[in-house]
Scaffold this motif. Sequence first.
Motif, short mmCIF file in Angstrom:
data_model
loop_
_atom_site.label_atom_id
_atom_site.label_comp_id
_atom_site.label_asym_id
_atom_site.label_seq_id
_atom_site.Cartn_x
_atom_site.Cartn_y
_atom_site.Cartn_z
N GLY B 8 0.83 -1.21 0.00
CA GLY B 8 0.00 0.00 0.00
C GLY B 8 0.85 1.24 0.00
N PHE B 9 1.89 1.22 0.80
CA PHE B 9 2.73 2.41 0.91
C PHE B 9 3.49 2.67 -0.39
N PHE B 12 1.11 4.29 -2.66
CA PHE B 12 0.92 5.67 -2.20
C PHE B 12 2.10 6.55 -2.60
N ALA B 15 2.06 7.40 -6.27
CA ALA B 15 1.07 8.43 -6.53
C ALA B 15 1.59 9.79 -6.10
N LEU B 16 2.20 9.82 -4.91
CA LEU B 16 2.72 11.09 -4.38
C LEU B 16 3.81 11.66 -5.30
N MET C 11 0.43 7.35 7.84
CA MET C 11 -0.57 8.04 7.02
C MET C 11 -0.77 9.46 7.51
N VAL C 14 2.10 11.49 6.44
CA VAL C 14 2.05 11.83 5.01
C VAL C 14 1.01 12.91 4.77
#
Lengths: 127, 344, 169
Positions: B8-9, B12, B15-16, C11, C14
């Motif tokens: 997942g990270f 993420f 995407a970032l 999270m 971030v």
Amino acid sequence: MACMNEDGQWIVLMGLLVAVGLFFLALIINQSALVGQTTAEGVLEFPKNDIRDLREAVFDYVDEFDHEEDTESKAVRDDIIAISLERKNAVVDFSVGDPEDISGRDLHPITIHYNNGVTEYHETVYY
Amino acid sequence: MSLDFLAGFTIFMLALIMVVSMVPGLLAGLQSSGIDYDAVAYRTGVILVEDPGWPVYPPWEMKAGAYKDEIERMGLAASKETPNILLSTKVDAFFNGTFFASEDYRSKAIFGDIPYSYNFSLRSEDGTYNNATGDPLPPGYGYGYIRRAVKIKEPGVAVINGSFAPQYTSSTANQEFIVRLNFSQLLDPERGPAYRIDPRTEPVSITITDFGAYRNMTLPTPENATLKNVTFWKMDPTVPMPRFTRIPFSYNTEDPDLYTLFIDGNQNNLVPDTEVSENISLVLKPAATSIFTLDQNSILEVRFNFEDDDYPHTNITGIHHYDYNTTNVTCPPLKPAVLEVAIW
Amino acid sequence: MVNDRGQLYTMEGVAAGVIMLLTAYIVVSTTSVYTAGDTHIPDMQLEQLGSDVLAMMDTPDTKGEVSDLEIFVSTNNETGFKNAFLGYCNAKAIGADNLHMSANVTYRHASSNEIRDYPLVEPDNTWTGRESAVRVTRWVELEGNPSGVSGMDPSRPRAVLVEVLLWRA
């Protein structure tokens, strides 16, 4: 590994993210400054007006002295070369040749050299 | 560390990274707009002031009506050797608000992908030129700007007044008055474009004033004379046995785009057959000269033919040379002016 | 199974990072930062204008005349030069600009082979030395020495450089 305390992970991660973010921001600001600088400096550093002015000065010189080499014309030529170097930081040289018949007109071949360290300009023009 | 967290990270982070890599473009566009306006204004100023535009011959300002699409670039300079010397005919065409739409200014003078707003203005020191086109300036300093110092070149005018009467009257010759334009003389490269009379780009103006001085003074003294017609003749001296030939032209149609002829203040065509008592004013536009198919060696004559039924009412005759002699043609001095370009 | 409580913190971190980035972006884009690059633009505009004005002063209105610039320099006419230059520089379609100038003439002193200059137009009282002035130049060829200037070598045709400092007050 499994026994290690991983509570501090997020701090390190966040620090990394903020650092990356700041890096990007710095890059962007730097670039935006560059845009203004390059457009204006492109105009300022390219000595279009200086070269045009020099050409006209050389044409005036030819109007006045033709291609003769005497003490007066040599003095004016030395004026232009010496003042260019001192005040415009530009190495300038020009020479005027014997008139040639160019499609029915007697024109002097003039060679002009200009170099201010950034821009070099060489031209042979018939006047 | 769990596998799902890693997966997942990773997604993420990808995407970032994508988002972050898009940010500079977003930001640069916003940041540089003000700077960009100045650069565009500078560029437009250079195009207008240092460039004669394209096409050069026939010049773009003559591309009227349906030929507007043939204009590539609108420059106002008299020639590319004479930066900052603007030609009045180009200036008049450029600021002609009915002829050009804002889209034309954007595509032929500003050049840019963004539909910039603009404001061009030109004002001469003496106020004879005070032209502007475009939108009103936005308040504050939120626009790109450049100001250029220029001089405006206006066409010469041949004024034939009473002082020429002894020279141009004769009771023995026929009543034909000729104005002669020798192109090889006018377009002599010795004369720079800033001071040149070029009938291909500038109108030719011939004005006869004090017509009374040219009247036939034998009794009974006439009040006026009849201008029968005005004709154009050309000669090419480079061909063997050169002679003048009459140029075919629609002499009896009034067309202000090609010429204007005023007799005592009234507009006429070139076959007026009208009585003249005071003055005659003929302006031959470059559009007409271009359809005469003249080159740099041609000689063009404008012949004014006076004829009266009973007896000659005027003794005017002779050849007036339209040349650089200042008594023959008055060339107005260059007019200092400022051209301003604003882009936002 | 390891403790995955840290995920939430990550999270959050971030998210906080993104918020900070966004804040920084908004701050930067709303307040226009006057970067070093921007100062070049007025300089460019002034320099172009000054060069234009000198070039136009050096263009005679009718062929064969001596240009205004040459007359002003050869007669050392301070007020004439200043009025002509500033009149041209400050002209706008609407209103007038507020430019100020001073001018020097640089010549070559042949006998000592030095480059010397003399003031043609003295700066007015708006000149403090801290203005971001631009320098524009123009060559002028003179028939002889300009009148009323002492310390030049014997009169001869000479080329001199007119240097104008231009600033906005």
